[in-house]
Design a protein around this motif. Structure first.
Motif, PDB file in Angstrom:
ATOM      1  N   ALA A 135       0.812  -1.055  -0.058  1.00 50.28           N
ATOM      2  CA  ALA A 135       0.014   0.041  -0.188  1.00 50.28           C
ATOM      3  C   ALA A 135       0.827   1.305  -0.001  1.00 50.28           C
ATOM      4  CB  ALA A 135      -0.927  -0.036   1.035  1.00 50.28           C
ATOM      5  N   ALA A 136       1.984   1.272   0.608  1.00 49.75           N
ATOM      6  CA  ALA A 136       2.704   2.456   0.978  1.00 49.75           C
ATOM      7  C   ALA A 136       3.483   2.778  -0.497  1.00 49.75           C
ATOM      8  CB  ALA A 136       3.763   2.254   2.173  1.00 49.75           C
ATOM      9  N   ARG A 137       3.823   1.723  -1.043  1.00 46.75           N
ATOM     10  CA  ARG A 137       4.874   1.924  -2.329  1.00 46.75           C
ATOM     11  C   ARG A 137       3.869   1.947  -3.299  1.00 46.75           C
ATOM     12  NH1 ARG A 137       9.917  -2.347  -2.150  1.00 46.75           N
ATOM     13  NH2 ARG A 137      10.544  -1.278  -3.793  1.00 46.75           N
ATOM     14  N   CYS A 138       2.521   1.434  -3.626  1.00 46.04           N
ATOM     15  CA  CYS A 138       1.773   1.374  -4.785  1.00 46.04           C
ATOM     16  C   CYS A 138       0.498   2.410  -4.783  1.00 46.04           C
ATOM     17  CB  CYS A 138       1.217   0.005  -4.988  1.00 46.04           C
ATOM     18  SG  CYS A 138       2.454  -1.122  -5.388  1.00 46.04           S
ATOM     19  N   ALA A 160      -0.561   0.158  -8.802  1.00 44.20           N
ATOM     20  CA  ALA A 160       0.035   1.349  -8.835  1.00 44.20           C
ATOM     21  C   ALA A 160      -0.375   2.020 -10.207  1.00 44.20           C
ATOM     22  CB  ALA A 160       1.607   1.313  -8.946  1.00 44.20           C
ATOM     23  N   ALA A 161      -1.229   1.518 -10.964  1.00 45.56           N
ATOM     24  CA  ALA A 161      -1.751   1.829 -12.350  1.00 45.56           C
ATOM     25  C   ALA A 161      -0.488   1.943 -13.321  1.00 45.56           C
ATOM     26  CB  ALA A 161      -2.454   3.342 -12.156  1.00 45.56           C
ATOM     27  N   ARG A 162       0.066   0.778 -13.228  1.00 35.88           N
ATOM     28  CA  ARG A 162       1.022   0.677 -14.218  1.00 35.88           C
ATOM     29  C   ARG A 162       0.483  -0.385 -15.405  1.00 35.88           C
ATOM     30  NH1 ARG A 162       4.679   1.074  -9.568  1.00 35.88           N
ATOM     31  NH2 ARG A 162       4.652  -1.335  -9.496  1.00 35.88           N
ATOM     32  N   VAL A 163       0.191  -0.065 -16.391  1.00 32.26           N
ATOM     33  CA  VAL A 163      -0.645  -0.824 -17.159  1.00 32.26           C
ATOM     34  C   VAL A 163       0.175  -0.792 -18.723  1.00 32.26           C
ATOM     35  CG1 VAL A 163      -2.755  -1.419 -18.449  1.00 32.26           C
ATOM     36  CG2 VAL A 163      -2.569  -0.235 -16.216  1.00 32.26           C
ATOM     37  N   SER A 164       0.430  -2.082 -19.225  1.00 28.14           N
ATOM     38  CA  SER A 164       0.924  -2.174 -20.628  1.00 28.14           C
ATOM     39  C   SER A 164       0.041  -3.373 -21.370  1.00 28.14           C
ATOM     40  CB  SER A 164       2.353  -2.846 -20.305  1.00 28.14           C
ATOM     41  OG  SER A 164       3.262  -2.272 -19.650  1.00 28.14           O
TER      42      SER A 164
END
Length: 439
Positions: free
Chosen positions: A31-34, A320-324
Motif C-alpha cells: 500500500a505504501a509503495r503502490c 500502482a496503475a502501471r498498465v501495458s
C-alpha cells in the motif's frame, strides 16, 4: 490513499494460497509503495473444505470461476486454475468482456489463445498480466515488455523447465540413467506421474511461444516451434560433452533468422563458461541478446512462493496503475510466427554413432560427411564409458562409439549424411545428434 484494489482468485492450490499469504504479510508495504492496498475479497475453488494454511475468513466464495470473473465486487480477476481450455479460458474471457484486468500464471492458455484473449482485452480496455506464466520468479516478461524496449532483440533463449534441468544435472553429477533420475524427480514432486509434457519439451515450447511474442512481435503459436525432448540423452552424451568443454541443457531458443524467427526446443550443448551452462537443478535461466544489452537472468522457475511472487508483482503494477499491452505490441501488429524449417538451421553438431568395428567404416563415415561439405572439428572414439553410458564396445567386432563434432553446417546436410551412413550399414543403431551453441 486510494481505496483497496479488490481481487478475486480462482484456484486456491499451492500458488493461490501462496498469494493469499504473501498479500497478508506484505500489504502494508504494498500500500505504501503502490498508493493503495491489494485486498482479496472473493475466491473460487473446487474443494472449500481443504486446508490451505491461509486466512479465508473474510472472503466470499463464488459458485464458479466464471461467476467470480463476472462478480461486480472485484476489480481484478486472478486465474490460477490452469489448462488451455475449459473453465480457465471461459473465466478469463468473461473477466475481459466485463472490462476487468486479468492476472494469470497459465502459459498453456496464452500460448494457444493469446491473440484472441489479447484482442478481447484491447476491445474492452482491460489488460492481461502473466509474469508468473514464464520462468516462475524470474521477471522476464517485464524485462522484455518494458525494460529493454530500447533494444532490437536478436535472440532469447533459456532453461525454461526445472524438471528437465534437474534430470540432466542429476545424470551428469551422479552417473545415473535418465530413467532413474526421472523416477527420483517424480518422488520429489518435480515431475508428474505422466512426465511427457515436461521431458518431451512441450512445457518449454509453451513458454518459448510467449517469450517470442514479447521479443519479436510474432503471434504465440506452439505449433510453429520445433520440439525435441531429453529422453534420448545418455551418460555417453554427457561424458562426451564434459570432455569437449560443454554441458547439455534443454533450451528453448527464439532467434532472428533473416526476416523470420527461428523457434526451437531441444537438448543443446553449451560451453561450460556460459552462465546458462552453470545453472543446475530445478533452477531456470533466460538469456537475452539485444543490440544494446545482453544479460542472463537466473532464478526459481516454479514453486508456490516463486510463482506467487510473480502474481503479486503483477497485482502491484495494477495497484500502482502501471498498465501495458498484454504482449507489449498492439494485437494488429503481431504477425504469424510461421515455421522455418529446422533443416535450414546452421550451427555446430555433436554426432554419436555406434559404428561397426571393421575396416573401411571410418572411411565411409568421413566420405559421406565430405560429400555434403561437412567439416569435422574433432573425432573421438572410446572403447568403454561409465556404466549405463550407452553404446559400449565390450568385445572385438562390437559397436565402437564414435563421436563427431562438426564446424558450422546445416541441419539438412547433417541429416542427409546420416541417412547415407545408415544406408551403408556401418552403424548398428540410430545415431544421436545434438546441436551445439558456440561463442
Amino acid at each position: 490513499m486510494a481505496p483497496p484494489l479488490k481481487i478475486g482468485i480462482a484456484g486456491l492450490g499451492t500458488v493461490g494460497a501462496g498469494v493469499m499469504r504473501m498479500l497478508a504479510r506484505r500489504n502494508d508495504e504494498i500500500a505504501a509503495r503502490c498508493g493503495r492496498a491489494v485486498e482479496v475479497v472473493a475466491v473460487s475453488a473446487r474443494d472449500r473444505s481443504r486446508s490451505r494454511d491461509c486466512d479465508l475468513s473474510s472472503v466470499r466464495w463464488a459458485e464458479s470461476p466464471v461467476a467470480l470473473a463476472r462478480d461486480p465486487g472485484i476489480d481484478v480477476f486472478v486465474e490460477l486454475i490452469g489448462g488451455s481450455d475449459g473453465a480457465a479460458r471461459e473465466a478469463v474471457a468473461a473477466a475481459l468482456e466485463a472490462g476487468k484486468p486479468v492476472v494469470t500464471a497459465n502459459k498453456a492458455l496464452l500460448a494457444h489463445h493469446g491473440v484472441a484473449l489479447a484482442t478481447l482485452a484491447e476491445q474492452n480496455g482491460a489488460g492481461i498480466h502473466f509474469e508468473a506464466a514464464v520462468a516462475g520468479g524470474i521477471p522476464i516478461v517485464k524485462t522484455l515488455r518494458e525494460a529493454l524496449l530500447g533494444n532490437r532483440m536478436a535472440r532469447v533463449s533459456g532453461i525454461l523447465n526445472g524438471t528437465c534441468n534437474y534430470i540432466l544435472t542429476k545424470m551428469r553429477e551422479e552417473g545415473l540413467s535418465f530413467e532413474t533420475c526421472l523416477a527420483e524427480a517424480q518422488q520429489l514432486g518435480y515431475a508428474e506421474a505422466d512426465p511427457s509434457f515436461d521431458v518431451d519439451g512441450f512445457d518449454t515450447a509453451h513458454k518459448l511461444a510467449l517469450l517470442a511474442t514479447l521479443a519479436f512481435g510474432v503471434q504465440p503459436d506452439p505449433g510453429a516451434i520445433h520440439v525435441e525432448g531429453i529422453r534420448s540423452i545418455t551418460l555417453a552424451d554427457l561424458d562426451a560433452a564434459d570432455e569437449l568443454g560443454y554441458r547439455v541443457k534443454l533450451l528453448g531458443v527464439a532467434a532472428r533468422a533473416g526476416d523470420e524467427v527461428e523457434l526451437r526446443v531441444h537438448p543443446t550443448m553449451v560451453p561450460k563458461h556460459w552462465p546458462i551452462a552453470q545453472v543446475s537443478g530445478v533452477t531456470n535461466a533466460v538469456a537475452v541478446d539485444g543490440d544494446a544489452v545482453a544479460l542472463t537472468l537466473v532464478g526459481p522457475g516454479a514453486g508456490g512462493d516463486a510463482t506467487a511472487s510473480a502474481v503479486v508483482g503483477d497485482l502491484c503494477d495494477l495497484a500502482a496503475a502501471r498498465v501495458s499491452r498484454p504482449f507489449g505490441w498492439p494485437v494488429a501488429r503481431l504477425r504469424p510466427a510461421g515455421k522455418p524449417a529446422i533443416q535450414r538451421h546452421e550451427g555446430g553438431y555433436y554426432i554419436r554413432l555406434a559404428a561397426v568395428d571393421r575396416p573401411g567404416t571410418a572411411a565411409a563415415i568421413a566420405r559421406h560427411m565430405a560429400e555434403r561439405n561437412i567439416s569435422l572439428e574433432s573425432i573421438m572414439q572410446h572403447r568403454r564409458g561409465r556404466p549405463h553410458g550407452g553404446d559400449r564396445a565390450d568385445s572385438a567386432g562390437g559397436p565402437a562409439p564414435v563421436v563427431l563434432i562438426t564446424y558450422a553446417t546445416t541441419e539438412e546436410a547433417v541429416r542427409r549424411a546420416i541417412d547415407a551412413i545408415e544406408a551403408d550399414g556401418v552403424i548398428t543403431s540410430p545415431p544421436q545428434v545434438i546441436r551445439i551453441e558456440k561463442d
